[in-house]
Write a protein that holds these residues in place. Sequence first.
Motif, PDB file in Angstrom:
ATOM      1  N   ASP A 155      42.795  22.276  54.078  1.00  0.00           N
ATOM      2  CA  ASP A 155      43.856  22.576  52.801  1.00  0.00           C
ATOM      3  C   ASP A 155      43.194  22.790  51.414  1.00  0.00           C
ATOM      4  OD1 ASP A 155      45.628  21.070  53.474  1.00  0.00           O
ATOM      5  OD2 ASP A 155      45.988  19.305  51.899  1.00  0.00           O
ATOM      6  N   ASN A 156      42.556  23.557  50.109  1.00  0.00           N
ATOM      7  CA  ASN A 156      42.303  23.837  49.585  1.00  0.00           C
ATOM      8  C   ASN A 156      41.928  25.442  49.614  1.00  0.00           C
ATOM      9  OD1 ASN A 156      42.161  21.499  47.875  1.00  0.00           O
ATOM     10  ND2 ASN A 156      39.628  21.458  47.679  1.00  0.00           N
ATOM     11  N   HIS A 188      40.363  29.219  41.911  1.00  0.00           N
ATOM     12  CA  HIS A 188      39.302  28.123  42.326  1.00  0.00           C
ATOM     13  C   HIS A 188      38.973  27.294  40.730  1.00  0.00           C
ATOM     14  CE1 HIS A 188      37.515  29.639  45.672  1.00  0.00           C
ATOM     15  NE2 HIS A 188      38.070  30.792  45.438  1.00  0.00           N
ATOM     16  N   ILE A 189      39.205  27.228  39.434  1.00  0.00           N
ATOM     17  CA  ILE A 189      38.874  26.627  38.776  1.00  0.00           C
ATOM     18  C   ILE A 189      40.139  25.181  39.160  1.00  0.00           C
ATOM     19  CG2 ILE A 189      39.360  26.650  36.362  1.00  0.00           C
ATOM     20  CD1 ILE A 189      39.977  29.660  35.985  1.00  0.00           C
ATOM     21  N   PHE A 190      40.781  25.092  39.352  1.00  0.00           N
ATOM     22  CA  PHE A 190      41.665  24.195  39.273  1.00  0.00           C
ATOM     23  C   PHE A 190      40.910  23.524  40.677  1.00  0.00           C
ATOM     24  CE2 PHE A 190      43.704  27.282  37.487  1.00  0.00           C
ATOM     25  CZ  PHE A 190      44.795  26.686  36.142  1.00  0.00           C
ATOM     26  N   LEU A 191      40.669  23.855  41.745  1.00  0.00           N
ATOM     27  CA  LEU A 191      40.501  22.763  42.459  1.00  0.00           C
ATOM     28  C   LEU A 191      39.037  22.058  43.259  1.00  0.00           C
ATOM     29  CD1 LEU A 191      42.815  24.891  44.724  1.00  0.00           C
ATOM     30  CD2 LEU A 191      42.783  22.467  44.480  1.00  0.00           C
ATOM     31  N   ILE A 212      43.958  20.087  35.937  1.00  0.00           N
ATOM     32  CA  ILE A 212      42.348  19.944  36.114  1.00  0.00           C
ATOM     33  C   ILE A 212      41.548  18.495  35.933  1.00  0.00           C
ATOM     34  CG2 ILE A 212      40.109  21.265  34.766  1.00  0.00           C
ATOM     35  CD1 ILE A 212      41.771  22.922  34.023  1.00  0.00           C
ATOM     36  N   MET A 213      42.258  17.524  35.361  1.00  0.00           N
ATOM     37  CA  MET A 213      41.574  16.219  35.543  1.00  0.00           C
ATOM     38  C   MET A 213      42.045  15.430  36.638  1.00  0.00           C
ATOM     39  SD  MET A 213      40.719  14.867  31.582  1.00  0.00           S
ATOM     40  CE  MET A 213      39.634  15.915  30.789  1.00  0.00           C
TER      41      MET A 213
END
Length: 456
Positions: free
Chosen positions: A356-357, A343-346, A36-37
């Motif tokens: 890309d996302n 969506h949590i990860f990007l 995530i970070m």
Amino acid sequence: MNLKQYTKEFSYNLRLAYPVVLGMVGHNLIGMVDNIMVGRLGSTELAAVSLGNSMIFIAMSLGIGFSTAITPIVAEGDAEKNDTKIRSAFHHGLFLCTILGLVLFGVIVLAKPIMEMLHQPDEVIALAKPYLDWVAFSLIPLIMYQGYKQFADGLSLTKYSMYAMVMANVLHVGMNYVLIYGIWIFPKMGIIGAAIGTVISRIFLVMFMHIMLSRRNDLKHFFSNFSFEEIKKETIKKIVSIGFPSAMQMLFEVVLFTASIWLCGNIGRTSQAANQIALSLASMTFMFAMGLSVTSMIRVSNQRGLQDYKKLIVVARSIFLLAIIIESVFAIVFVAFHQFLPHIFLNMENTIQLTDNTEVIEIASKLLLIAAVFQISDGIQVVVLGALRGLQDVKIPMYITFVAYWVIGFPISYYLGEYTSMKAAGVWVGLLAGLTSAALFLYIRFNYLTKKLIKN
């Protein structure tokens, strides 16, 4: 057989399992926090951490798989009230885990050229190599910690690994935050900061565990007067005879998932990032099954020590049933939220990465639908494996898992991923096929062995 005899075991199973689950979730959070970070830095950085961790997970699976040999011996000794057996399993196990940690660190550092052979993107490899050096070093304290953890688990003291993991995670999040982004007096180190944060948290992890266990009055005699003269060849042989096949079982599964990272990397950067997101979420729910697997191993070992084989079957089946119920709930969650969870990860506000996302989210949401089904199979196979380890039956399950993952699962993943329009989704259909085969054949094996024990 009525259902009530199984459900009445649920509360004890859960009491034993929940600290293990939280400890395992903590293990996983270390990788998830990194993802995530680091994901906030960009998709190349996320792919580099994914590639580096793919090699670390292989080594980690060997270490963790090997260390599981300690638990059934300790749990059997605990049921027999045999302190000598417990002490011997702990000392020999910790000694072997330390050596294994050092060996795996060396092997990973030497194995870095494999990245080029896997045809991964050059910019990803350039970032992954220095990251890998640091995280490989963290394997030494991590596998030593496993020696302590499996000893405590064997004594049904499952809460200690949870406490140690919570403390290490709090430290890890803090270290990561300041080292990745460069807060206060700390320089901005990017993904190297994430790796150093992991090393520091894992050193403290093993220290927390040692301090907590060695201070318990009823355990002090297991920690006193350690000497190398106590190390005996026959005990090492016994632990290796259980530990080696257990390590191989875990290796076959982890390498299958690692191969999915590489296959998705071949398809493209967005597929690799989507695969990483789906794997992170599926791994988190898998930790619940892993906790029940440890419970299965402890309780089956206890009943084996007491030679109560009818009770052994009831206990094991109650855990299998519990795993199916829990994983089915997660399956429903994955289906319901498959479009929201990625969506949590990007960082969707990053306009440069937006195209890309968006593609990553589209692929990841498809993978989560497959993951919903496969985690039920995954849950069953891992709790049955735990029960078989409790019976100290490890060789045949090693062959079963090899066939399920590499003769059935991987060829399907490879074909559907490389040669059909299914791409990343095809890779995951192969994972589903492998896990379902393993669950089925391992249960047949358990059924055969327990029937034989009752007959004899």
